[in-house]
Design a protein around this motif. Structure first.
Motif, PDB file in Angstrom:
ATOM      1  N   GLN A 146      -3.011  -4.781  -0.492  1.00  0.00           N
ATOM      2  CA  GLN A 146      -1.839  -5.634  -0.629  1.00  0.00           C
ATOM      3  C   GLN A 146      -0.553  -5.050  -0.063  1.00  0.00           C
ATOM      4  O   GLN A 146       0.275  -5.781   0.465  1.00  0.00           O
ATOM      5  CB  GLN A 146      -1.622  -5.996  -2.104  1.00  0.00           C
ATOM      6  N   SER A 147      -0.333  -3.755  -0.231  1.00  0.00           N
ATOM      7  CA  SER A 147       0.927  -3.190   0.229  1.00  0.00           C
ATOM      8  C   SER A 147       0.823  -1.678   0.378  1.00  0.00           C
ATOM      9  O   SER A 147      -0.128  -1.052  -0.103  1.00  0.00           O
ATOM     10  CB  SER A 147       2.062  -3.525  -0.748  1.00  0.00           C
ATOM     11  N   SER A 199       1.722 -13.904  -1.468  1.00  0.00           N
ATOM     12  CA  SER A 199       2.115 -13.196  -2.680  1.00  0.00           C
ATOM     13  C   SER A 199       3.216 -14.007  -3.346  1.00  0.00           C
ATOM     14  O   SER A 199       4.199 -14.381  -2.698  1.00  0.00           O
ATOM     15  CB  SER A 199       2.613 -11.787  -2.337  1.00  0.00           C
ATOM     16  N   THR A 206      10.944 -14.862  -3.560  1.00  0.00           N
ATOM     17  CA  THR A 206       9.705 -15.059  -2.817  1.00  0.00           C
ATOM     18  C   THR A 206       9.931 -16.078  -1.708  1.00  0.00           C
ATOM     19  O   THR A 206      10.554 -17.108  -1.928  1.00  0.00           O
ATOM     20  CB  THR A 206       8.584 -15.581  -3.747  1.00  0.00           C
ATOM     21  N   ARG A 216       2.841  -8.953   1.661  1.00  0.00           N
ATOM     22  CA  ARG A 216       3.920  -8.885   0.675  1.00  0.00           C
ATOM     23  C   ARG A 216       5.301  -8.901   1.324  1.00  0.00           C
ATOM     24  O   ARG A 216       6.308  -8.616   0.676  1.00  0.00           O
ATOM     25  CB  ARG A 216       3.747  -7.652  -0.218  1.00  0.00           C
ATOM     26  N   ARG A 219       7.990 -10.948  -0.483  1.00  0.00           N
ATOM     27  CA  ARG A 219       8.519 -10.517  -1.775  1.00  0.00           C
ATOM     28  C   ARG A 219       9.708  -9.595  -1.534  1.00  0.00           C
ATOM     29  O   ARG A 219       9.597  -8.616  -0.812  1.00  0.00           O
ATOM     30  CB  ARG A 219       7.438  -9.765  -2.570  1.00  0.00           C
TER      31      ARG A 219
END
Length: 252
Positions: A146-147, A199, A206, A216, A219
């Motif tokens: 994810q990150s 995300s 967001t 991501r 975000r």
């Protein structure tokens, strides 16, 4: 072999599904009180589906920050309709929110990382600490892919701040794995995903991402990549003043 949209799932993904089910079965068996923290986004709907269809003794809860998209809140109803299950909701302390807004402004989180983390502390971290008070373990839907802040994510870790166990059973899963599973099992998903939101968090923090951007990137897009965590998964969160209480605000 399982199929999705006319294609067989890979042996690798079938093995991941089997491991995920076995892990969640074992987690439920090992702990008297265990909870799953759901953001109501794709990964968490996958884990919710496994927990509820296998009737595991794991409570599913969500943090209702007061700033979520209407589409995200609508997932509460969709889970109720599909599984007959009422997701437990936890809310921020109203007085703390009022004080933050009075002192800094409703959208002060755009002004600095400290003010953004302070908002996350009030709306997410402190409610999370209350939600986890008295439990033995908690489960997340985090993935390594994810990150940059999650590349070393362990499947099982000790949450030392809260004195409980923490499990990340999707750590090894890819985004493609997640969506293949969701499509095959027709799991309800947040409609924001189809609009370019891989995300999903609070609405003002967001945005949809552009082609080729990190999942991501939407975000806290005004911050650097290495600060993009809200504090829920930072192991140094201080817990003070007895069970469930916390010092959620960062030093300023």
């Amino acid at each position: 072999m399982s199929t999705v949209e006319g294609h067989a799932l890979s042996a690798e993904l079938n093995a991941k599904i089997a491991r995920l089910e076995a892990r969640l079965d074992a987690i439920a068996a090992a702990h008297t009180r265990v909870k799953f923290a759901s953001s109501l986004a794709a990964e968490d709907m996958l884990v919710t589906h496994v927990i509820l269809t296998r009737k595991l003794g794991i409570t599913v809860f969500s943090l209702n920050t007061g700033r979520l998209h209407a589409e995200t809140l609508g997932m509460i109803d969709r889970v109720r309709e599909r599984y007959g299950y009422e997701i437990e909701q936890w809310y921020p302390d109203a007085a703390a929110v009022e004080t933050y807004v009075k002192d800094h402004g409703l959208n002060a989180f755009y002004e600095s990382v400290d003010l953004r983390k302070a908002c996350c502390g009030i709306r997410k971290v402190e409610p999370l600490n209350r939600a986890l008070a008295g439990v033995e373990a908690w489960v997340t839907g985090q993935r390594r892919e994810q990150s940059v802040t999650r590349t070393e994510l362990d499947e099982h870790e000790h949450d030392g701040a809260r004195g409980i166990e923490k499990y990340n059973p999707l750590a090894e899963w890819t985004e493609a794995d997640v969506w293949a599973y969701l499509k095959h099992f027709d799991v309800p998903v947040n409609p924001l995903h189809a609009r370019g939101y891989p995300s999903i968090g609070c609405e003002p923090c967001t945005r949809a991402i552009r082609p080729g951007e990190d999942s991501r990137a939407g975000r806290w897009w005004w911050e650097s990549r290495d600060s993009k965590e809200c504090g829920l998964h930072i192991p140094i969160v201080a817990v003070e003043g007895g069970e469930g209480a916390s010092s959620a605000l960062p030093s300023r």
